[in-house]
Design an enzyme around this catalytic site. Structure first.
Site, PDB file in Angstrom:
ATOM      1  N   ARG A 224       0.833  -1.197   0.000  1.00 43.26           N
ATOM      2  CA  ARG A 224       0.000   0.000   0.000  1.00 43.26           C
ATOM      3  C   ARG A 224       0.871   1.252   0.000  1.00 43.26           C
ATOM      4  NH1 ARG A 224      -4.786  -1.207  -2.022  1.00 43.26           N
ATOM      5  NH2 ARG A 224      -5.494  -3.191  -1.185  1.00 43.26           N
ATOM      6  N   HIS A 272       0.183   1.006  -9.823  1.00 40.82           N
ATOM      7  CA  HIS A 272      -0.700   0.215  -8.964  1.00 40.82           C
ATOM      8  C   HIS A 272      -1.418  -0.869  -9.782  1.00 40.82           C
ATOM      9  CE1 HIS A 272      -2.644   0.556  -4.770  1.00 40.82           C
ATOM     10  NE2 HIS A 272      -2.687  -0.711  -5.179  1.00 40.82           N
TER      11      HIS A 272
END
Length: 309
Positions: A224, A272
């Site tokens: 993350r 991502h």
């Protein structure tokens, strides 16, 4: 009652069209055309700013569009009383393991060296080590971390893993807890982050962690954005504490065009994209959960919002 959708644009119109086709009897609205906020009782949201859900006073079910839910729960205004589900694609872990293995091989075989040499029209021979000579460390032993560690070990890497609690993985040296973190880092010349984001893991990719690795190590992070201290990463790469890094998640996404990370030497940025659910899985799982919710039945992949998983 109505459903509000704010979806990933990578799928174009196919995702929202698929949801509409799967739920023909539902009033499905696309953000920002929410209409009366009191009519919204279900949301499916890709990403949202803090406080986004506050106007929807009758919201009863929240669906993520993927497996990760920590960024939703970090919102101090997240309504903890509602039910929440996530999307679990059985191919998630395999896709993540592919990403991890690809970039581990990239850095182990120093592909960047050969790409740069080609640009210089230089025949830059370099001796390579075998996988068994390369010590790789995986942070996190959830579903994704475990498969990634198993795949790396299967290729022949000298693989270790670190997690909050003790695990046993055949062929992988397992470390656990605060007491195991230092020894784990000290043997991890390629460090892979697949941790969940929690108060204890926030900012873990920091100067202290990089300094604990062997000099000239490599970091691969597909966890993350909140794990990363950007300034510390840039400094470690400039100073040579780290040889290289591949980062897939950042504190602010998309990574701003004026971010200095774009131009940081030996840093590869990926958007991502390390592991995503298939469009079909998102549509089918969400539609089934809506039907179950309306019928008062047990939900698929329900999250304990207090525990965070």
């Amino acid at each position: 009652m109505a459903i509000l959708a704010w979806l990933h644009n990578a799928y174009g119109r196919d995702l929202i069209d698929g949801i509409r086709a799967a739920l023909p009897g539902e009033d499905i609205r696309e953000w920002p055309e929410a209409g009366d906020p009191d009519a919204i009782d279900i949301c499916i949201v890709f990403r949202m700013p803090h406080g986004f859900l506050k106007p929807f006073r009758n919201l009863a079910l929240m669906s993520a569009t993927g497996a990760g839910i920590d960024h939703y729960l970090l919102d101090p205004d997240f309504p903890r009383g509602i039910r929440m589900v996530r999307i679990v694609d059985h191919d998630f872990a395999s896709r993540m393991a592919d990403y991890v293995l690809a970039w581990t091989l990239f850095h182990h075989r120093d592909v960047a060296h050969f790409l740069a040499a080609q640009k210089r029209r230089e025949w830059a021979y370099k001796i390579m080590r075998s996988a068994r000579e390369v010590r790789v460390g995986v942070m996190g032993l959830g579903q994704m971390g475990r498969l990634a560690a198993e795949r790396l070990a299967g290729v022949g890497y000298d693989t270790a893993a670190w997690s909050r609690s003790r695990h046993e993985v055949p062929g992988v040296a397992c470390f656990a807890g605060a007491e195991g973190f230092g020894p784990f880092l000290a043997r991890s010349e390629i460090l892979i982050n697949l941790l969940p984001l929690t108060p204890t893991t926030r900012g873990i990719l920091s100067a202290a962690t990089f300094a604990g690795m062997p000099p000239g190590g490599v970091v691969i992070s597909a966890g993350r954005g909140g794990h990363l201290v950007e300034a510390d990463l840039a400094a470690a790469l400039r100073q040579g504490t780290l040889r290289a890094a591949t980062i897939d998640a950042f504190p602010v996404e998309p990574l701003p065009a004026d971010s200095p990370l774009w131009d940081t030497p030996n840093l590869t940025v990926t958007p991502h994209c390390s592991s995503t659910a298939s469009l079909r899985t998102i549509v089918d799982t969400f539609a089934e959960n809506v039907r179950r919710f309306r019928a008062g039945a047990a939900l698929l992949n329900e999250v304990d919002t207090l525990a965070g998983y």
